[in-house]
Design an enzyme around this catalytic site. Structure first.
Site, PDB file in Angstrom:
ATOM      1  CB  ILE B  13      -0.958  -0.569   1.102  1.00  0.00           C
ATOM      2  CG1 ILE B  13      -2.082   1.490   0.886  1.00  0.00           C
ATOM      3  CG2 ILE B  13      -0.439   0.056   1.957  1.00  0.00           C
ATOM      4  CD1 ILE B  13      -3.090   0.741   0.086  1.00  0.00           C
ATOM      5  CE  LYS B  92      -8.737  -0.466   5.014  1.00  0.00           C
ATOM      6  NZ  LYS B  92      -8.819  -1.547   3.743  1.00  0.00           N
ATOM      7  CG  ASP B 170      -7.742  -5.159   4.906  1.00  0.00           C
ATOM      8  OD1 ASP B 170      -6.846  -4.414   5.948  1.00  0.00           O
ATOM      9  OD2 ASP B 170      -7.020  -5.174   4.263  1.00  0.00           O
TER      10      ASP B 170
END
Lengths: 310, 310
Positions: B13, B92, B170
């Protein structure tokens, strides 16, 4: 003028605890009891109803209801009562999800009524004194030991094993309701093992490791498979000595010296608080004990164990 | 003066999203990257460190860090950075329990620093327009369809299957982060089925039924076993027509008419918001998406399904 109360759900907890507490309370008048096993009879004293709908339809004057039904049924009944302008007391745990309790809180605000998410163990004789003594102490260690025989304390309560029933956290949340009120620091779960019987949806035992915000370790053992005398103990080490709450908070010792040992009369405290909240037009919905249970389900490492048959 | 930022965690990410977004952002200067796979080199541009401790010990001037590590490691790293007086942005989900995120919020308050629990999907192109359009509508139905191939979108991410990793939630929490911001009413879970592979701790698929506070039904299907084109869609029925957010929020249609269809650049929005929060000396920690996941774990009916092997 007393508060006209209806009690909804006449199971073990209502019979053993709510009714005797109300009998001794001058703030409330018990005007109705509601349970599917009752017949609707508006002329009985108190009046009896087979459903909350039957109570509402009867037009009987009611100010408040106390919900002593399994948690899976709390939200629907509470929402209807609040919409009717009635104050609502919830037995613990206040619901099956955090969101539905927030929702009830918002509804109470909209309708201008009181909602009280009660935690009966917080009214055990030693709890307030423990909080006062701990307030200025540095905590070094906490150990919760909460074990009881489910067949003795929850006979036939199938809802405990169903989703939303919480399993061993049904009693275990009582310990969490005590530590969240007496410890001067918050804490969070780090690791959890949940033992789930292969024929149940909820755990029969749990081992939890928490840490306080200032790094003291905290453990909790909860077990429904225990036999004999129940263990309902909380040991709290501090730099100024060890405090122990035992018998679910009825007895408090500091360094083995008994400071408080009184018979439990928790529901007197619960109803006194509900009356005060109504008088002050306030609500009290502290979700912290329930949040720690949600954390345990979120983070828990589940182990399938032997089937449970009562 | 720009904000001197260190990015902690250089996985998928960070590489795919954070670094390009920071490259295009004038509010931040990337002064360091931190990852156990890097060697510590204070003279590199940006400087590299093999751990957060190495960064702290280096004395390098840093104002803020962005934590793009697995959720199981967020709390420890965030607490150290906050104690150092640094602002912290969390990818997150913001943690592995609700309590530990509340704890970080309290620490940020104590240290007078900004903490931002980010939800990147809230910065998808159609989200703000969807919220504006829905604001005065009565919702009649919500259906979330969130399916992707875990081997394509999360290759080698073993942490997803471990306690705290959330499994299919997720990605699923991205949908929840969108609906919690665009719907004009809150909602709560009523029922959940979680499919958990026999060799994993977290679900590979979930079916959820919610209800909004004004009684509209809401469903969510999440599935990691999906192959081919991913489905990241939210259908929202209203009395004034149907709004659909598809492609994760990049495309918005109302009654099949495309109103917005833009390439996603979510992390530009995430970092713009972080810079604004720092400038305003504010924090933003909205736990509502995570709370719905906790509710699903709390209430979920777990079904053991076939083992998952990547």
């Amino acid at each position: 003028m007393t508060i006209r109360l209806a009690i909804v759900g006449l199971g073990k907890i209502a019979t053993d605890q709510h009714l005797p507490a109300l009998d001794a309370n001058r703030d409330f008048t018990l005007v109705a009891t509601v349970d599917p096993r009752l017949s609707t009879d508006v002329n009985a004293t108190p009046a009896t109803f087979d459903s909350l709908d039957a109570l509402i339809e009867s037009g009987l004057a009611v100010d408040a209801i106390s919900l002593a039904v399994p948690p899976q049924r709390r939200h629907g009944l509470a929402a209807r009562a609040l919409a009717n302008g009635w104050h609502v007391m919830l037995e613990k745990p206040p619901g099956i999800t955090l969101s539905e309790v927030h929702d009830l809180q918002a509804r109470a605000r909209t309708h201008g009524t009181t909602i009280y998410a009660s935690w009966h163990s917080r009214h055990a004789p030693g709890v307030e004194a423990a909080r006062d003594w701990l307030a200025d102490k540095r905590i070094t260690r906490v150990a919760i030991d909460w074990r009881e025989d489910v067949t003795v304390f929850h006979p036939g309560q199938a809802w405990i094993w169903q989703p939303g029933g919480l399993g061993v956290f049904d009693p275990g949340i009582n310990a969490l309701s005590i530590v969240t009120t007496i410890l001067p620091v918050p804490f969070s779960l780090q690791k959890a093992r949940l033992d789930v019987p292969e024929n149940c949806d909820t755990p029969i035992a749990a081992e939890l490791s928490f840490v306080t915000a200032d790094d003291a370790p905290m453990s909790a053992i909860m077990d429904f498979r225990h036999t004999g005398e129940p263990a309902w103990n909380i040991h709290i080490g501090t730099e100024a000595g060890e405090l122990v709450l035992s018998e679910g908070g009825a007895v408090m010792t500091i360094d083995d010296e008994t400071r408080i040992a009184e018979p439990k009369d928790e529901y007197a405290g619960v109803y006194a608080r509900f009356a005060r909240l109504i008088g002050d037009a306030e609500s009290d919905v502290d979700l912290s004990p329930f949040q720690h249970v949600a954390d345990a389900f979120l983070l828990g490492d589940r182990r399938r164990v032997a089937a449970f048959h009562e």
